[in-house]
Structures are given as structure tokens and as C-alpha cells.
Design an enzyme around this catalytic site. Structure first.
Site, PDB file in Angstrom:
ATOM      1  N   LYS A   1     -12.360   9.748 -12.772  1.00 26.82           N
ATOM      2  CA  LYS A   1     -11.248  10.256 -12.664  1.00 26.82           C
ATOM      3  C   LYS A   1     -10.989  10.233 -14.284  1.00 26.82           C
ATOM      4  O   LYS A   1     -10.117  10.996 -14.747  1.00 26.82           O
ATOM      5  CB  LYS A   1     -10.434   9.642 -11.715  1.00 26.82           C
ATOM      6  CG  LYS A   1      -8.938  10.481 -11.730  1.00 26.82           C
ATOM      7  CD  LYS A   1      -8.129   9.531 -10.723  1.00 26.82           C
ATOM      8  CE  LYS A   1      -6.676  10.315 -10.731  1.00 26.82           C
ATOM      9  NZ  LYS A   1      -5.738   9.296  -9.858  1.00 26.82           N
ATOM     10  N   GLN A   2     -10.776   8.954 -14.674  1.00 27.94           N
ATOM     11  CA  GLN A   2     -10.093   8.883 -16.056  1.00 27.94           C
ATOM     12  C   GLN A   2     -11.120   7.711 -16.809  1.00 27.94           C
ATOM     13  O   GLN A   2     -11.773   6.791 -16.239  1.00 27.94           O
ATOM     14  CB  GLN A   2      -8.702   8.516 -15.758  1.00 27.94           C
ATOM     15  CG  GLN A   2      -8.611   7.177 -15.147  1.00 27.94           C
ATOM     16  CD  GLN A   2      -7.252   6.912 -14.613  1.00 27.94           C
ATOM     17  OE1 GLN A   2      -6.838   7.471 -13.433  1.00 27.94           O
ATOM     18  NE2 GLN A   2      -6.440   6.145 -15.474  1.00 27.94           N
TER      19      GLN A   2
ATOM     20  N   TRP B   1       1.324   0.770 -13.490  1.00 26.99           N
ATOM     21  CA  TRP B   1       0.729   0.067 -14.458  1.00 26.99           C
ATOM     22  C   TRP B   1       0.792   1.045 -15.905  1.00 26.99           C
ATOM     23  O   TRP B   1       0.855   0.445 -16.865  1.00 26.99           O
ATOM     24  CB  TRP B   1      -0.854  -0.173 -14.241  1.00 26.99           C
ATOM     25  CG  TRP B   1      -1.543   1.029 -14.155  1.00 26.99           C
ATOM     26  CD1 TRP B   1      -1.482   2.161 -13.402  1.00 26.99           C
ATOM     27  CD2 TRP B   1      -3.030   1.237 -15.132  1.00 26.99           C
ATOM     28  NE1 TRP B   1      -2.751   3.004 -13.845  1.00 26.99           N
ATOM     29  CE2 TRP B   1      -3.414   2.366 -14.678  1.00 26.99           C
ATOM     30  CE3 TRP B   1      -3.530   0.429 -15.867  1.00 26.99           C
ATOM     31  CZ2 TRP B   1      -4.612   3.169 -15.397  1.00 26.99           C
ATOM     32  CZ3 TRP B   1      -4.780   0.883 -16.367  1.00 26.99           C
ATOM     33  CH2 TRP B   1      -5.287   2.203 -15.991  1.00 26.99           C
ATOM     34  N   ASP B   2       1.111   2.295 -15.563  1.00 31.44           N
ATOM     35  CA  ASP B   2       1.552   3.173 -16.685  1.00 31.44           C
ATOM     36  C   ASP B   2       2.345   2.497 -17.882  1.00 31.44           C
ATOM     37  O   ASP B   2       2.253   2.750 -19.193  1.00 31.44           O
ATOM     38  CB  ASP B   2       2.142   4.409 -16.210  1.00 31.44           C
ATOM     39  CG  ASP B   2       1.257   5.174 -15.161  1.00 31.44           C
ATOM     40  OD1 ASP B   2       0.703   4.587 -14.336  1.00 31.44           O
ATOM     41  OD2 ASP B   2       1.500   6.379 -15.090  1.00 31.44           O
TER      42      ASP B   2
ATOM     43  N   GLU C   1     -10.058   5.987 -10.206  1.00 34.04           N
ATOM     44  CA  GLU C   1      -9.669   5.684  -8.555  1.00 34.04           C
ATOM     45  C   GLU C   1     -10.769   6.410  -7.693  1.00 34.04           C
ATOM     46  O   GLU C   1     -10.568   6.448  -6.635  1.00 34.04           O
ATOM     47  CB  GLU C   1      -8.364   6.135  -8.249  1.00 34.04           C
ATOM     48  CG  GLU C   1      -7.265   5.345  -9.056  1.00 34.04           C
ATOM     49  CD  GLU C   1      -5.995   5.727  -9.278  1.00 34.04           C
ATOM     50  OE1 GLU C   1      -5.783   7.032  -9.182  1.00 34.04           O
ATOM     51  OE2 GLU C   1      -4.964   4.839  -9.191  1.00 34.04           O
TER      52      GLU C   1
END
Lengths: 767, 767
Positions: B592-593, B338-339, B480
Site C-alpha cells: 500500500k505504501q 501516527w500521521d 496495511e
């Protein structure tokens, strides 16, 4: 047959196991099978039913009362005890003989030990100790014991006997302000629980005819020291009457009540107390015993299983149920699990319906706890505790097991995802109602309870718009190695049943207590027609048309299909947990315990033999039996499909679990030892519902025997809808005798033969 | 400003990092920044875009072509190389000087190394090697290199140069039947992939004016040995023209094509090739460069980030997208994540819409793979691959990380639960259409693709009957560390957007290609009105009325709220994975992000500043930034709320990720090194969308600068709906110049000022 368990010799390694195996109890308390001289190091415990405490923020667990039967001998200044060489027995003392006995017919524990004691003389000097004890079935607060001592030479014997305040605790000690004292010859030790300040008191009165007495209280334990100038060959006897009371007993001051009972017991005398106790046990057995002809091993194992159930059955209170480890200690927090409804209830339903009622009333009394749990998670209705204590609030934590590799607590999904518990409760209540016809349970909270369970499921369920059906997502089924699965067949089937039950119960209520019905409906955001829609359109995984297999949950078949021995070969640490996030079994088809197969037992009339057989054969090699609840279910379904030879080893494994004591002791680094009432109940189920093939659907008793080869007959009593029967099942036929005091006929289906058995009548059918 | 990266000296520990940092490429292939004398031990690789292979059942990964630039020197029998003391360089050789350079303006790599060579004489003897190379932007199959050697004394120099068939592979080697040969002075090495038998050939032609040549082929590597009788002070030059072709190029025999191009290149000569290459790069930069005035560090870092994007952009093919590690090797399977849609697409949309189109066409071409994945899980429509290769089938396994404590593969839920990928794809396609107005993409599969994504979500979603809303259950969001959550705010918001897009696209199709519309609707079990119902009643977590906080997913707030440093103190193994079943972060609020914060960026017009600020402040201290995708998002949203000083460190961290090379190299025991195109795209986003405050909603370009203190101006080109602009953004004002060749005016909103900028016109607004 012999009703007595015996174990010769003493093995330190067996202390914990024998504490369970030789337990006595009466539903009010359980007293572990430890030696008189043991202390908390050897796990002495008088486990009290329904009294819980929390210390230092650790998990709540049942309270063990001070040990009123504590006794130690000293011969000529040398301590005597089975733990030779240590603090238990002095140097030079040797165990010549030792035997531990349990008379399961009368629930009496005995020990006999012969010590060789140090002597300057040439001849061997021996001291013989015997002890007998019982936990009175007539007076639930009473423990009574009789000790004798005899020696082969003259000498000074010192007996220290009294109340040991330091008992085994996992998260204790639980009693604060423990104070011991002497009160007119009796001893009293009283304190109160730390969390809820419930008084707990133990009083002891001893009676003996020689020696002088000095009482001392060391570290909160009042101990009486009796010095006996012993004469060779003479027998010295001491009787102990220990009474245990708590603030939950409703008897006013617990200490006073304990002193009163202990003295009253001393006044009545040991033999008289034993007699009334034994009479009670005769009555218990008359309603419970299952006679197996042709198989002594099975006979003993099954009777022992029933013994275990009888010593913990809460006959006296509807505020109690049976913890997963009975009254054998504090393991599993002394909590009540689904074990009760699914594995123990049948025994009581068929033989002691009033106890079955107590078990179900316990759930009704804890409805508010279940409501709180549902609300905590944002659901409606009642989400019963996975681990239930006295309030019904969930004692289960989110982290149940420690990871053996990292030492870290591991998130497990017992508490929040094993939603079938609410269906189990509804199922149990309805079973009780069906078996007994006792609609008072429905009127007094039973209908409300099952309705609240249905509301919970309505708020938990989702509708799949593409498939136009409701589904139950994100659950853990009985197979706990697979957490957070979708559409677990067992769960969905049982939820559907629970919804049906709720609708039936509400119909009953509307007809019989319209006011209560209106109140329930009015205050509910969820209406009966919504529950009906959920019931009608709920997806329940069905047998495949060709293979007849039922998938345990969505996508179960996509998991690695590894043989069990191969999975075992991957184990790195014998205590590692196979489930959880990274467990060995999690990504495979290996199950912890019967899951689909349990469903096939519960709904045995909904599935044909072919389906049961196909699923048994598929799931059996994939089952690890990591739970003591598993084997009996495989036995039951094997018997159901006529494969009693497949069933037999599973039956025996279940029935002997507490005899051998070699079941799983650790999960991760969590000790889970203790007795296994669910397996005990499972042994009865396997023998009676399985091999004898008895089942009752609320109106007809069906008997289709499927007996192991060597069994010539199974004979047992039954009580159904208030009517008592004596049933004898043989491979060749069935005999049913109705009690003369029955007041109505009951329908029996013996093989294919249907017959009404009227009061006092006897029906006999050849098969 | 300097456009050249330089690194002095040689550090063995930096070999892997510099292989990434000094990479060159052209979208067709990436060539790692290794030294000419390096072999597979030092991770030499010519990574080919879109060609994948599987060996021995291990995971599929991109194919590295043989190394056509391989060259080694030998001085008087002693090997010369930076790896002194080992196989690379003989005893007595010493590195006097070494410099590695990357000219990012022209995408040219250079090195210069001075060796002290062993000598019996008193004076020091030196050999100086320079090498320059580029991966032609004009001829995508071509690598060209120029080497020079000079020595301080007479002596014999041997140069071994040719094609090294043994290159770095994670799961290789991937080429079978590798055969090398000489063909009229050129060298050829050809083989084919093992799985799909795709031919791969590398041809090399060398040109040099002195010495004699002997060709040998050792273990499949044709190497030319050139002996040069060296004269002190003289410079000897060698040019190499390596051509790489595969069976995917559609040029007939790959070997012939390679030989042809390599000879043709030799004919044109190095300087001429370099000139056309440099011209191409001048054009690239003219459309891409962002000038930052007042901040040299940021300027270099941002330009370098753009360089990384430009060397891997698939300008030439709509069958390619950009892998998560670009063309830096085989890490992450060379797969597209998906980046691309979320982190790289914006740069291309604003500057190279034709490349943006290629990226989106790649998704359309891989629709069938996404359909297969959906079907595999029992869903409708298109469930895009989490890790996409050439067919769109998912290369992601169910076990992505090994448990460092047990060595066992760990089940992770990337592949099956990160369903937002299908929404990301729909979002990307619609972004492309909105930015360009190019409706051909909708007619040629784009509408069908977004419709298939919507169908997938319809089949994935559930309806909550109690709450009367649809929910998206059991997903893994961008964070994630928390797998299998319900109603992840980001996912639900993006799914809702994807549903809206699908409905819009279908409306477009009905109007513009009714036949295609009818076909799509007719063959679908799911109808547009069902998708509309899902869209209208889909639950998207909203900001709390009081705190303005948006809960990341259901029950996120009930997780342990542990400070990040405390969580870090619990780490037992620095490579342990924080997510997964038993991960450290799993049961905590540590992310995580960016997750909620990413949603606030994507839907920046839907949320007020207060909400963005509250959530940024809540989630920022709880974010570990375990993903390179995280920092840029925190920068963007900080800039959006006017906190450019909060944003700046996050911007810099993103923009320097491949310069410092000190990002996470391992997860569990999985190597994840390589370049970070998503962070490169994120750096552009932070600078342009964040600090310059540019956004385009398909009709109006809004510019609201929020610049770091020391930035005096940001100047950049834009292409929107086919119209090109030059924009200069300063804290005090904005200047927009429309290209003279534009054919329509575009609306700009500069601060609060709205203005139409017609072709050739200039708009200037003070802020």
C-alpha cells in the site's frame, strides 16, 4: 439382520451419491457403484491406491484405471441402459424394474434391470439384465463380474463389453499412450501416467458360451462385440475377469501381469473366485463386526461404516494410508489427512493392528517429505503434509477454496498453519506402540519420526518472556473457521503430548539402539533437554476454575457470540465458505467442528466429568458441524459424561453419512463429495469407545458402558497387545472372553472391578 | 509570487473537493470552503478540535458547530445562489461570473458571484455578491465575514443571515436541545452534545447600515431577515461576527461567552479584526515559509501545504493533536493517527517547537487510554490508540471497511495489530526532546510514557528459543495490505529504537527525578534490565549481504511477485479494498505504501546509499501508494540517495494532494475524503529534509542538498534548541545566518564542512 443394501428404481440425481454408496474395493483399488453401461459422464472410476499424477500443472490426484467392467446391451439395434432417452438407451426403451444392491457381508455389488423394449407386436417385450461384481479380497488386482441377460421374445442381442479407457477425472486424463489390443481372446489396454511415467494396464478376459465375437478399439478402448441370437426365456451369461496392474506393483511388465491374472482368473472360474473372496470377507468380519442388539437402524449403519473402512484398508502395504475420501474417486486429491490418525486408526488398532501398523509406517516412509516441508518454512524437524500423497510432500495448496462472490482463489491456512498434523502423527505412532507393544516400529523409524516432530515444534514454539512460558502461536486448529489463532487448546495439548512421546521414544532408543540414538542427537541442533524444557513449560489452556470452560484459543471469547441460526440467516450464497479471511464464522464463536471437545476426548482421563460437561454444553450449540469429523466427537464425549441420549443423534448422523449421501457436496465451488472414512471410523469410535465405553491405555482395558436406551447389548472382538478377546457389553454387565490361543493375561477394569483375563478364560461382571 | 488560489466558475461536482481546498481555520476550528448560501447538503461544517460525540451507538466523531456565517440572498422574491435551478436559486437566475479565492498568506477566503436576475425589462439586470471571511488567528473562537451586494437596477433585496443549526454530519446530528434566540440584536444558538452533554454555543452579531431586520427561528436556526430597498449601483455591506464556544473552553456559560465575544468583535469592527489576524499570519509565515527559487508550481504547492498545517496546528492547547483529516470534517472520526508523529511533527519541530510540544503532550495526556487498551488485550504498559480522540481510548473498530461484494463489514487489523503506534509515540517524544533540549517533557510524563511503551513491547514480544532472539510477531506494518505479519522490518527497527529511548529516558529520570524513577520501577512487573535484554537481542531484518535488500517481513518474498498493472487488471470493483482477508494485494508483494523505505528514511544514518538505492528500486514498482503517506517517503529517500529527479514527481504528488483534490475518496463504501495534513507535512519534509538535505540529530545540523534540476535555491527559517536560523540552500553552496537573539552557537555540517554558528553570525560554504 439383513446385510444387503437395496435401492429400487433409478434416479439420475442419485448417480454421484450411489457411486459412493454402492462402492466395492479391496484396499488396492476402489470401484464406484456405477452401472455397467455408464461412462465417465456418470463418474465411473477404478481408483488406484497410492498412484498419483499431475496434468497441465493442475493439482496432483490419484489415477483412475480404465474401466475393465464396461458393458452395454443392444436389443434389436436399440441400446438398453438406465439412462433412457439419452445416449444410454434408445427411444422407446422403458425401465420397468431396476434395483441396485450391495451385499456388505461379502462386498458384492449387484444390479437387476428389466427393460421394456420397442416391439411391433401386441404383447410387451422385456429384456432382463442382471450383473454382479466384486473386487477380489484374495487377488487384489482382480475385478470379477457376472452378467446375465434374458428376454421375453426372440431377437438379436448385441453385447459390447471390454475396457473403457475414458473414465472420470477431475484433472485428467492421466494416462498417455493408451493403446488397446486383443491378445488371444483377451483384451488389454495399457498406458502410462503423464508425470512419472508409471505404466498402468488393464486386461480383461470374458467367458460366454454363445454368440460370436468381434473386437474393435475405439478411441483407445478395446471393446468386444458379441452377437447373440436370443431365444425367449433363455438365460445368457457372460463372465468378465478384469485385472489391473501398475508399475508400482513390482511385477515386471504391467500388461503381461494383467493378462496373466485375467486369464488365470478365467481359468479358475467366477464361482471359485467368489468363494475365496467371500471366505476372506468372513474372516474380515470375524475380526471387525460389532453386533448391536435392539437397534436395527444403528446396526446397519455401523456395519455399513465398517464395510467402508474394510474395502479401503491397505492391509497389503505399509506404503499406503487411507485418503480422506477413501478410494471413492479423486476428491481431496486422494490425499491422506489427519483423519487417518485421529478418526480411523482406533478401529484398526483394536481390530487389525497389522493394518494400523501399515498406516503408521506410511508416515514413517514419508518422513523425508515432512522434513522438506519443515525446511521450506525455515523450521527444523518434520512438518507433516496437511494433504499427503505418496512422497509426503504437501499436496495442499495455499488457496483451497474459491470465493463464490468474486470467483477468486481464497488464501486459506490449512497447509502452513495446521501444525497439529505433526503431533497427530506422533500421537498415532505412539498409540500403535502402546496398543501392540510392537517396539519394532520405534526402532524402524518410529522413534526418529516422533523426534523429528518434536524438533519441528521446538523450532515453531515461542517463549513468552513476560509469562515465562512457551506458547504455540499462529496456528489453525481443527476448527478451520478460525485460522491463525494463538494457543489453540487442542493444538497445545497435543503438542505437549507429542513432546512427551518424543522424549519417551528417545529414552527407549537410548536404551535399545544407542547408536541410532547418538546419531539422531548428534546431527540435531535441538537437544532432548531443550525439548524437555519446552514440554515442561508449554502453556496449555486450562479449565476456568469456576466455569470449567476451556477457551478454544486466545481471545476466542471476545468474538461475536451469535446463535448459529442467526449466522445462517446471514448466508448470501449457500456454497459460500464460512472460514477464511472474510468468512461469516471467522469473527464469531461459531466453530466448524469439535475442537476443545476433541481434546477432551483424546485426553479423557485428564479432565473430570464436570469439565467435559461444561465444555460440551458450551461448544455444542456453537458448532456448525461443517466437517464430517465433528459429530462422532460430540457423540463420544456425550457418552463419556453419561449422556448417551445426547450422543445418540450424533452417532447416527456419523454412521449414516455415506448411506444418506446428503453431506456437504461443495465448499465454495469446490466439489468435495465422496465417501467419508473418518466418519466411518468415528461411527465405530462412538459405538465402541463411546457407548460400550471401551478404552485401552496400553496396559488396562477399561469398560464403562454408557449405552443408548434401546441398546440391549454390544458384542465385538478386540485384539490388544496380540491377545484376542470377545467382549459383550450390556447395560447390566460385561462379559469378556479371552481367545484360547492368547499367550498372556490382560488386565480389564469392568466398571470399578479389576480383573486379569488369562488365555481361554471368561470374566463376567454385573454393573 | 501569488499567494492566492483562485477558481473560476462553479462546478457542482467540485463542492466536496473545494470544501477542503478552500478551508480556513485556526487550530481551534476549521471552516470548510463552502459558499455562504450552502447548507448541510453541501457539507457545511465548522469542525471543532477535540470535541467528540457519539449518537445512536455509531462511531464517535468530532462535532460540527452550527454555521454562524450562513447567508442567503433574495432579489425581488427570487433566491440567488450558485446552485441555480435548485433550492439555492430561483428559476431564471443565471450565474454570470463566479470566483472562489483563498488568500493563504492571510488565511482569508473570498468569493465573488455575479447573478443575472429575471427582469421584464430589455436590459440585463445583475446582482453582484462578494463575501470575505476569516477564522481569527488572534481570537480563536471567532469567525468574521464581510458581505457586499450591488445591483445594476433598483429592486428589493432580502438578505437572510444568521446561524444555521443544521450542518453536515456523518453520524449526527450531535447537538440536542438546540435553541435559538435573539439577544439584543445578536443571535444565539446553543445546545449540548448527546453523549457527554458538553454545551456548544454560537452567537452572531451582524452590522449593516441599511434595511430593517426581522428575526425568525426556523427548526432551531435563528435567522435574521434584512430587507434592503436597493438602489442601482449602490453597494450594501454586512459584517458578521460569529463566536463559537463549548464547555471545553473553560469560560463558564458558553452562550454568554459567545455573545460577549461576538459583540466585542462587532465593537472592534471587521477591519481591525482582520488587521490583527493578518499580523498573526505574518508572524506564522515568518517562522514557516519555505521559499523555492526557480519553480513556481512547487512554490505554490509547498506553501499551500504549509497553509494547511498552519490552519490546524493546535498552538493553543497541549490537549490537542492534529487529526488525520485535519479540521476538514468528520472523516476518520476526527482521530489522531501516527500521521502526526511521523509526517507532521518534523515541520513543527524545525519551525514551531512549542506546537510540537503540544502535539507530544497530547500523547502524554492520553497515556491512560493507551494503558487501558494494553490491558484490554492482556498486555502491560501503553498500547496507543490507532485512532485517538480526546481520551486516548481507541476509536478504531475491528471492522473498518465494508466488503463491496457482500456489503458485510470486513475484519481488519488496524486497531489490534498496528503496534508500531506505541513506538511512533516514543520516537516522537524523543525527537522533541532531542531537538529542543526541553527536558521538562521527560519529567512531566514523557519518560513515563516512553517507559510504558517499552513495557508494552516487552509484553508483546516473544523469544525464539531456536534462534535465540526476540521477535515481534503478528503485526500490521505501515503497509496495511499485509496484515498480521511477523517481523515487519519497520516495526522491529522502530520498536528497538523505542526500547533504546525508554532506557535512555529512565536513565535520565534516575539522575534527575529519582523518586519518580523509583515509583515507576517499583510498580512495574517489567524491569529495565529486561527491556535492555529485549533491546539487545531483538531481531531486526537486515539487508541481504549480496542484494542489499531488506525483506519487508518474514516470507514476504514468497508472495506472488505480480506487476502492479497486472494486479490492477484484476480489480472487479473500483472501490474494492486491496487489503484485508481476501484483498487483491494481500497475497502479493504489492504494498500500500512505503514500509521498508520509510524505515530507511527514519534511520537514514544506519544504512548506506547502496542499501537505500537497492530497496528503493525494489519496492518502488511494487508500491500502489494507496495511502497519502507514501509518496513523500519515496521522495525523501530518493533525494537522500541523490536521485532528486526520481524524488521530484513524488514530492509534487504529495504537495498538490489537496490542491487537485483527486486523491482516493472511497475505501470499500467508506468515504475518506478531506484534507491530508500528513501529506502536507510530507511535502515540507521532502522539500526541506529531502531536497535541501537538512537533518538534525540533536547536536549537529547537517545540510547536504540534493535539489531538483530547476531549483535555484531554497530559503527557510529554522529553530533548533531554541536558536533561530535563516538557511539558504543552493546547488552551489549553503548560507546559514544565526539569529541575533540566539544565546548559543550550534554546530552545522555543511556538505563535509563542520562549523559552529554563533549568535548573529553567518556561515557560508561552497559545495
Amino acid at each position: 439382520m439383513d446385510w444387503i443394501l437395496r435401492e429400487q428404481g433409478f434416479d439420475k440425481e442419485r448417480i454421484a451419491a450411489n457411486g459412493n454408496k454402492f462402492m466395492i474395493g479391496n484396499g488396492y483399488m476402489g470401484y464406484r457403484g456405477t452401472m455397467e453401461e455408464f461412462t465417465r459422464e456418470e463418474l465411473t472410476a477404478t481408483t488406484l491406491a497410492g498412484l498419483y499424477d499431475r496434468v497441465d500443472g493442475k493439482w496432483r490426484e490419484p489415477v483412475n484405471a480404465p474401466n475393465g467392467l464396461f458393458t452395454r446391451l443392444e436389443w434389436e439395434g436399440t441400446p438398453l441402459g438406465v439412462l433412457t432417452g439419452g445416449a444410454g438407451a434408445g427411444a422407446g426403451v422403458e425401465l420397468l424394474e431396476h434395483e441396485q444392491q450391495l451385499d456388505i457381508r461379502r462386498a458384492v455389488h449387484r444390479r437387476r434391470t428389466v427393460f421394456r423394449v420397442p416391439s411391433g407386436a401386441a404383447e410387451e417385450r422385456r429384456v432382463t439384465l442382471t450383473a454382479e461384481r466384486f473386487c477380489s479380497a484374495e487377488r487384489l488386482n482382480l475385478l470379477a463380474a457376472k452378467l446375465t441377460v434374458q428376454s421375453s421374445a426372440d431377437g438379436e442381442l448385441v453385447i459390447r463389453t471390454g475396457i473403457d479407457g475414458e473414465v472420470w477425472d477431475i484433472n485428467g486424463p492421466h494416462l498417455e499412450g493408451l493403446a488397446g489390443r486383443e491378445a488371444e481372446g483377451s483384451l488389454l489396454l495399457a498406458g502410462m501416467t503423464r508425470e512419472l511415467k508409471v505404466p498402468v494396464a488393464v486386461a480383461e478376459t470374458a467367458s460366454f458360451n454363445v454368440g460370436e465375437q468381434v473386437v474393435s478399439t475405439t478411441s483407445g478402448s478395446p471393446i468386444r462385440e458379441i452377437r447373440i441370437p436370443c431365444r425367449a426365456g433363455e438365460t445368457y451369461t457372460i463372465y468378465k475377469y478384469a485385472a489391473v496392474f501398475t508399475g508400482l506393483d513390482g511385477t515386471g511388465d504391467a500388461g503381461e501381469a494383467a493378462l496373466r491374472l485375467s486369464r488365470e482368473a478365467a481359468g479358475l472360474g467366477y464361482e471359485s473366485l467368489l468363494k475365496e473372496h467371500a471366505a476372506k470377507w468372513e474372516e474380515k468380519w470375524s475380526r471387525a463386526d460389532v453386533v448391536i442388539e435392539g437397534d436395527e437402524e444403528a446396526q446397519l449403519a455401523l456395519r455399513y461404516s465398517l464395510y467402508q473402512l474394510l474395502i479401503i484398508a491397505p492391509e497389503h502395504s505399509e506404503k499406503l494410508s487411507i485418503p480422506a475420501r477413501g478410494l471413492s474417486g479423486q476428491v481431496y486429491k486422494g490425499a491422506v489427512f489427519w483423519d487417518t490418525e485421529m478418526f480411523m486408526l482406533p478401529f484398526f488398532l483394536y481390530t487389525q493392528p497389522e493394518t494400523a501398523r501399515n498406516l503408521m509406517m506410511y508416515r514413517i516412509h514419508t518422513l523425508d517429505g515432512a522434513r522438506r516441508k519443515a525446511a521450506e518454512y525455515g523450521y527444523e524437524g518434520a512438518f507433516y503434509a496437511w494433504e499427503s500423497q505418496e512422497t509426503g510432500d504437501d499436496a495442499c495448496t495455499l488457496f483451497n477454496v474459491n470465493d463464490v462472490f468474486t470467483g477468486r482463489p481464497m488464501r486459506t491456512y490449512f497447509r502452513d498453519k495446521q501444525v497439529h498434523i505433526s503431533a497427530d502423527v506422533a500421537y498415532g505412532i505412539w498409540q500403535y506402540y502402546s496398543f501392540t507393544g510392537d517396539d519394532s516400529i520405534l526402532l524402524n523409524g518410529g522413534a526418529e519420526t516422533v523426534w523429528e516432530c518434536a524438533k519441528f515444534f521446538y523450532s515453531y514454539a515461542y517463549f513468552n518472556p513476560g509469562k515465562q512460558r512457551y506458547e504455540i502461536l499462529d496456528v489453525t486448529g481443527p476448527d478451520e473457521y478460525h485460522e491463525r489463532v494463538n494457543n489453540n487448546a487442542f493444538t497445545n495439548a497435543l503438542v505437549k503430548r507429542a513432546l512427551y512421546i518424543a522424549l519417551e521414544a528417545m529414552d527407549f532408543l537410548r536404551a535399545n539402539d544407542p547408536e541410532q540414538y547418538e546419531t539422531l542427537v548428534k546431527r540435531s541442533a535441538i537437544q532432548p533437554e531443550q525439548v524437555r524444557d519446552l514440554h515442561d513449560r508449554l502453556y496449555v489452556p486450562q479449565p476456568d476454575a469456576k466455569t470449567k470452560l476451556i477457551e478454544q484459543f486466545d481471545r476466542y471469547y471476545t468474538l461475536e457470540d451469535v446463535p448459529l441460526p442467526e449466522l445462517k440467516s446471514r448466508v448470501l450464497n449457500k456454497n459460500e465458505y464460512w472460514g477464511g479471511g472474510n468468512g461469516l464464522a471467522t469473527t464469531t464463536q461459531i466453530l466448524k467442528q469439535a475442537d476443545v471437545v476433541l481434546m477432551l476426548h483424546l485426553f479423557q482421563n485428564h479432565y473430570d466429568r464436570e469439565t467435559k460437561k461444561a465444555n460440551w454444553e458450551y461448544y455444542e450449540p456453537r458448532t456448525e458441524h461443517g466437517s464430517s469429523l465433528s459429530s462422532c466427537i460430540y457423540a463420544l464425549v456425550a457418552a463419556d459424561i453419561g449422556s448417551s441420549e445426547w450422543a445418540y443423534p450424533y452417532f447416527l448422523r456419523t454412521a449414516t453419512i455415506d448411506l444418506t449421501g446428503d453431506s456437504k457436496q461443495y465448499v465454495g465451488d469446490l466439489y468435495i463429495g465422496g465417501t467419508h472414512p473418518a466418519a466411518n471410523g468415528g461411527a465405530w469410535m462412538a459405538a465402541v469407545l463411546g457407548f460400550a465405553g471401551i478404552s485401552f491405555d496400553g496396559s488396562t482395558v477399561s469398560i464403562k458402558p454408557s449405552m443408548p436406551h434401546k441398546w440391549q447389548a454390544v458384542e465385538l472382538p478386540l485384539i490388544l497387545r496380540g491377545q484376542s478377546f470377545k467382549v459383550r457389553v450390556m447395560p447390566t454387565g460385561v462379559v469378556v472372553e479371552a481367545g484360547a490361543d492368547n499367550n498372556e493375561a490382560v488386565a480389564f477394569k469392568l466398571g470399578t472391578h479389576e480383573v486379569q483375563v488369562a488365555p481361554g478364560e471368561k470374566a463376567q461382571v454385573d454393573l
